[in-house]
Motif scaffolding. Structure first.
Motif, PDB file in Angstrom:
ATOM      1  N   MET A   1       0.827  -1.206   0.000  1.00 35.73           N
ATOM      2  CA  MET A   1       0.000   0.000   0.000  1.00 35.73           C
ATOM      3  C   MET A   1       0.859   1.253   0.000  1.00 35.73           C
ATOM      4  O   MET A   1       0.423   2.282   0.489  1.00 35.73           O
ATOM      5  CB  MET A   1      -0.945  -0.006   1.177  1.00 35.73           C
ATOM      6  N   ASN A   2       2.078   1.160  -0.504  1.00 27.78           N
ATOM      7  CA  ASN A   2       2.971   2.312  -0.647  1.00 27.78           C
ATOM      8  C   ASN A   2       3.244   3.029   0.673  1.00 27.78           C
ATOM      9  O   ASN A   2       3.276   4.250   0.735  1.00 27.78           O
ATOM     10  CB  ASN A   2       2.423   3.292  -1.672  1.00 27.78           C
ATOM     11  N   ASP A   3       3.395   2.285   1.758  1.00 26.41           N
ATOM     12  CA  ASP A   3       3.690   2.843   3.094  1.00 26.41           C
ATOM     13  C   ASP A   3       2.634   3.842   3.561  1.00 26.41           C
ATOM     14  O   ASP A   3       2.948   4.825   4.228  1.00 26.41           O
ATOM     15  CB  ASP A   3       5.070   3.506   3.107  1.00 26.41           C
ATOM     16  N   ARG A   4       1.389   3.626   3.215  1.00 26.82           N
ATOM     17  CA  ARG A   4       0.316   4.528   3.641  1.00 26.82           C
ATOM     18  C   ARG A   4      -0.491   3.980   4.808  1.00 26.82           C
ATOM     19  O   ARG A   4      -1.267   4.690   5.406  1.00 26.82           O
ATOM     20  CB  ARG A   4      -0.633   4.812   2.477  1.00 26.82           C
ATOM     21  N   LEU A   5      -0.335   2.710   5.132  1.00 26.69           N
ATOM     22  CA  LEU A   5      -1.123   2.082   6.184  1.00 26.69           C
ATOM     23  C   LEU A   5      -0.261   1.832   7.419  1.00 26.69           C
ATOM     24  O   LEU A   5       0.849   1.325   7.323  1.00 26.69           O
ATOM     25  CB  LEU A   5      -1.693   0.748   5.678  1.00 26.69           C
ATOM     26  N   LYS A   6      -0.796   2.202   8.585  1.00 30.28           N
ATOM     27  CA  LYS A   6      -0.092   2.001   9.847  1.00 30.28           C
ATOM     28  C   LYS A   6      -1.076   1.386  10.841  1.00 30.28           C
ATOM     29  O   LYS A   6      -2.161   1.917  11.062  1.00 30.28           O
ATOM     30  CB  LYS A   6       0.417   3.340  10.382  1.00 30.28           C
TER      31      LYS A   6
ATOM     32  N   SER B   1      -2.999   6.991   5.241  1.00 34.41           N
ATOM     33  CA  SER B   1      -2.646   8.296   4.703  1.00 34.41           C
ATOM     34  C   SER B   1      -3.354   8.497   3.359  1.00 34.41           C
ATOM     35  O   SER B   1      -3.131   7.740   2.414  1.00 34.41           O
ATOM     36  CB  SER B   1      -1.132   8.392   4.520  1.00 34.41           C
ATOM     37  N   LEU B   2      -4.217   9.510   3.283  1.00 31.50           N
ATOM     38  CA  LEU B   2      -4.954   9.790   2.055  1.00 31.50           C
ATOM     39  C   LEU B   2      -4.091  10.495   1.016  1.00 31.50           C
ATOM     40  O   LEU B   2      -4.338  10.386  -0.175  1.00 31.50           O
ATOM     41  CB  LEU B   2      -6.192  10.628   2.359  1.00 31.50           C
ATOM     42  N   SER B   3      -3.074  11.232   1.471  1.00 29.13           N
ATOM     43  CA  SER B   3      -2.170  11.927   0.558  1.00 29.13           C
ATOM     44  C   SER B   3      -0.762  11.357   0.717  1.00 29.13           C
ATOM     45  O   SER B   3      -0.419  10.802   1.748  1.00 29.13           O
ATOM     46  CB  SER B   3      -2.171  13.428   0.842  1.00 29.13           C
ATOM     47  N   LYS B   4       0.036  11.509  -0.322  1.00 28.76           N
ATOM     48  CA  LYS B   4       1.395  10.957  -0.297  1.00 28.76           C
ATOM     49  C   LYS B   4       2.258  11.599   0.775  1.00 28.76           C
ATOM     50  O   LYS B   4       3.116  10.955   1.368  1.00 28.76           O
ATOM     51  CB  LYS B   4       2.060  11.126  -1.665  1.00 28.76           C
ATOM     52  N   ASP B   5       2.050  12.894   1.036  1.00 29.77           N
ATOM     53  CA  ASP B   5       2.871  13.591   2.029  1.00 29.77           C
ATOM     54  C   ASP B   5       2.393  13.357   3.466  1.00 29.77           C
ATOM     55  O   ASP B   5       3.018  13.810   4.416  1.00 29.77           O
ATOM     56  CB  ASP B   5       2.922  15.083   1.719  1.00 29.77           C
ATOM     57  N   GLY B   6       1.286  12.663   3.666  1.00 29.18           N
ATOM     58  CA  GLY B   6       0.793  12.365   5.005  1.00 29.18           C
ATOM     59  C   GLY B   6       0.023  13.496   5.645  1.00 29.18           C
ATOM     60  O   GLY B   6      -0.263  13.465   6.832  1.00 29.18           O
TER      61      GLY B   6
END
Length: 102
Positions: free
Chosen positions: A1-6, A37-42
């Motif tokens: 998930m491109n490091d968007r899920l924690k 994270s909804l956006s790439k920059d968090g």
């Protein structure tokens, strides 16, 4: 998930006192939090959570679940928090004509 899920899993428990005697010690993973994270920059995040805790005053378990929306803003100085944002400057289009904001 491109490091968007924690995903965060954990629990709090008392070490001594009356609260320790009444707690359910078998519930190790009582608190769960999932951040996406909804956006790439968090800057924009969505959080779903489940919080399980014992309330001494109520003599029982309270389980809280919910969803939250988080916006993260960065400031260089503390005083910037209370200042109004700067007004947008008029932009020019392809023909060098001024386009105003209202």
């Amino acid at each position: 998930m491109n490091d968007r899920l924690k995903v965060t899993v954990g629990s709090n428990f008392g070490l001594e006192g009356q609260a320790r005697q009444n707690e359910n010690m078998t519930n190790i993973a009582g608190n769960v939090s999932v951040d996406y994270s909804l956006s790439k920059d968090g800057r924009y995040m969505l959080r779903a959570y489940r919080k399980d805790e014992y309330q001494v005053a109520l003599q029982g378990q309270i389980i809280e679940t919910g969803v939250g929306f988080i916006i993260t803003l960065d400031y260089d100085k503390f005083r910037e928090i209370f200042q109004k944002s700067k007004e947008k400057k008029p932009k020019k289009n392809q023909n060098n004509q001024v386009v105003e904001f209202k």
